[in-house]
Design a protein around this motif. Structure first.
Motif, PDB file in Angstrom:
ATOM      1  N   ILE A 298      50.917  35.681  56.040  1.00 44.88           N
ATOM      2  CA  ILE A 298      50.288  36.190  54.825  1.00 44.88           C
ATOM      3  C   ILE A 298      48.931  36.754  55.243  1.00 44.88           C
ATOM      4  O   ILE A 298      48.158  36.058  55.917  1.00 44.88           O
ATOM      5  N   TYR A 299      48.664  37.968  54.847  1.00 45.40           N
ATOM      6  CA  TYR A 299      47.415  38.628  55.213  1.00 45.40           C
ATOM      7  C   TYR A 299      46.476  38.634  54.002  1.00 45.40           C
ATOM      8  O   TYR A 299      46.865  39.028  52.897  1.00 45.40           O
ATOM      9  N   TYR A 300      45.256  38.199  54.251  1.00 45.69           N
ATOM     10  CA  TYR A 300      44.242  38.114  53.212  1.00 45.69           C
ATOM     11  C   TYR A 300      43.068  39.031  53.539  1.00 45.69           C
ATOM     12  O   TYR A 300      42.638  39.107  54.699  1.00 45.69           O
ATOM     13  N   CYS A 301      42.538  39.671  52.525  1.00 41.52           N
ATOM     14  CA  CYS A 301      41.272  40.353  52.732  1.00 41.52           C
ATOM     15  C   CYS A 301      40.156  39.505  52.144  1.00 41.52           C
ATOM     16  O   CYS A 301      40.385  38.688  51.240  1.00 41.52           O
TER      17      CYS A 301
ATOM     18  N   ALA B  31      41.968  46.500  47.587  1.00 38.09           N
ATOM     19  CA  ALA B  31      41.191  47.166  46.546  1.00 38.09           C
ATOM     20  C   ALA B  31      40.200  46.182  45.940  1.00 38.09           C
ATOM     21  O   ALA B  31      40.566  45.053  45.592  1.00 38.09           O
ATOM     22  N   ALA B  32      38.968  46.614  45.812  1.00 38.31           N
ATOM     23  CA  ALA B  32      37.910  45.747  45.299  1.00 38.31           C
ATOM     24  C   ALA B  32      37.402  46.247  43.957  1.00 38.31           C
ATOM     25  O   ALA B  32      37.313  47.455  43.719  1.00 38.31           O
TER      26      ALA B  32
ATOM     27  N   ASP C  69      32.709  35.182  51.128  1.00 38.68           N
ATOM     28  CA  ASP C  69      32.402  34.781  49.758  1.00 38.68           C
ATOM     29  C   ASP C  69      33.568  34.976  48.789  1.00 38.68           C
ATOM     30  O   ASP C  69      33.694  34.234  47.810  1.00 38.68           O
ATOM     31  N   TYR C  70      34.364  35.990  49.020  1.00 44.47           N
ATOM     32  CA  TYR C  70      35.457  36.316  48.095  1.00 44.47           C
ATOM     33  C   TYR C  70      36.737  36.573  48.879  1.00 44.47           C
ATOM     34  O   TYR C  70      36.698  37.126  49.992  1.00 44.47           O
ATOM     35  N   TRP C  71      37.852  36.207  48.244  1.00 50.11           N
ATOM     36  CA  TRP C  71      39.170  36.330  48.891  1.00 50.11           C
ATOM     37  C   TRP C  71      40.179  36.935  47.938  1.00 50.11           C
ATOM     38  O   TRP C  71      40.119  36.709  46.718  1.00 50.11           O
ATOM     39  N   GLY C  72      41.116  37.690  48.505  1.00 51.37           N
ATOM     40  CA  GLY C  72      42.249  38.150  47.745  1.00 51.37           C
ATOM     41  C   GLY C  72      43.348  37.098  47.729  1.00 51.37           C
ATOM     42  O   GLY C  72      43.215  36.027  48.330  1.00 51.37           O
ATOM     43  N   GLN C  73      44.447  37.434  47.065  1.00 51.00           N
ATOM     44  CA  GLN C  73      45.547  36.473  46.924  1.00 51.00           C
ATOM     45  C   GLN C  73      46.528  36.525  48.084  1.00 51.00           C
ATOM     46  O   GLN C  73      47.359  35.644  48.224  1.00 51.00           O
TER      47      GLN C  73
ATOM     48  N   GLN D 132      36.371  41.061  42.957  1.00 53.42           N
ATOM     49  CA  GLN D 132      37.790  40.713  42.946  1.00 53.42           C
ATOM     50  C   GLN D 132      38.518  41.601  43.941  1.00 53.42           C
ATOM     51  O   GLN D 132      38.297  42.815  43.971  1.00 53.42           O
ATOM     52  N   LEU D 133      39.372  40.976  44.733  1.00 52.79           N
ATOM     53  CA  LEU D 133      40.073  41.675  45.793  1.00 52.79           C
ATOM     54  C   LEU D 133      41.573  41.571  45.582  1.00 52.79           C
ATOM     55  O   LEU D 133      42.089  40.485  45.295  1.00 52.79           O
ATOM     56  N   VAL D 134      42.261  42.691  45.766  1.00 59.78           N
ATOM     57  CA  VAL D 134      43.716  42.712  45.600  1.00 59.78           C
ATOM     58  C   VAL D 134      44.331  43.429  46.790  1.00 59.78           C
ATOM     59  O   VAL D 134      44.068  44.622  47.014  1.00 59.78           O
ATOM     60  N   GLU D 135      45.165  42.689  47.541  1.00 64.43           N
ATOM     61  CA  GLU D 135      45.849  43.271  48.691  1.00 64.43           C
ATOM     62  C   GLU D 135      47.183  43.884  48.269  1.00 64.43           C
ATOM     63  O   GLU D 135      47.801  43.447  47.296  1.00 64.43           O
TER      64      GLU D 135
END
Length: 126
Positions: A93-96, A23-24, A114-118, A3-6
């Motif tokens: 909008i910036y995504y990690c 943050a992962a 594989d995984y994306w933040g919001q 889980q990723l949170v920008e």
């Protein structure tokens, strides 16, 4: 599962700076190559930067070279994007994103992640 949170987005004047964080969750952060993408209104999502698992390889899209710096701290499960000399065209909008495999050929392709933040909004005023 990751889980990723920008965080760190905001409103800044042209020429200013912002530092984004991603943050992962989980104990496997260091096994993922990490990337930043951005999407401006009415435009497709575009690659910004990538950092390999051990931070030995970094890629940037041409428009941010010399202004943005990607980094990571595997002990803190966190990736960063230092953005300097911001321009109005950086507004997006910036995504990690995280990918389990690193490829020098496909690092800029969003479908390979594989995984994306919001996402976090960055607005640069002129």
């Amino acid at each position: 599962q990751v889980q990723l949170v920008e965080s760190g987005g905001g409103l800044v004047q042209a020429g200013g700076s912002l530092r984004l964080s991603c943050a992962a969750s989980g104990r496997t952060f260091g096994t993922y190559a990490m990337g930043w993408f951005r999407q401006a209104p009415g435009k497709e999502r575009e690659f910004v930067s990538l950092i390999s698992q051990a931070a030995l390889i970094k890629y940037y899209t041409d428009s941010v070279k010399g202004r943005f710096t990607i980094s990571r701290d595997n002990a803190k499960n966190t990736m960063y994007l230092q953005m300097n000399s911001l321009k109005p065209e950086d507004t997006a909008i910036y995504y990690c994103a995280a990918r389990a495999s690193f490829s020098s050929r496909t690092y800029s392709e969003s479908r390979e992640y594989d995984y994306w933040g919001q996402g976090t909004q960055v607005t640069v005023s002129s």
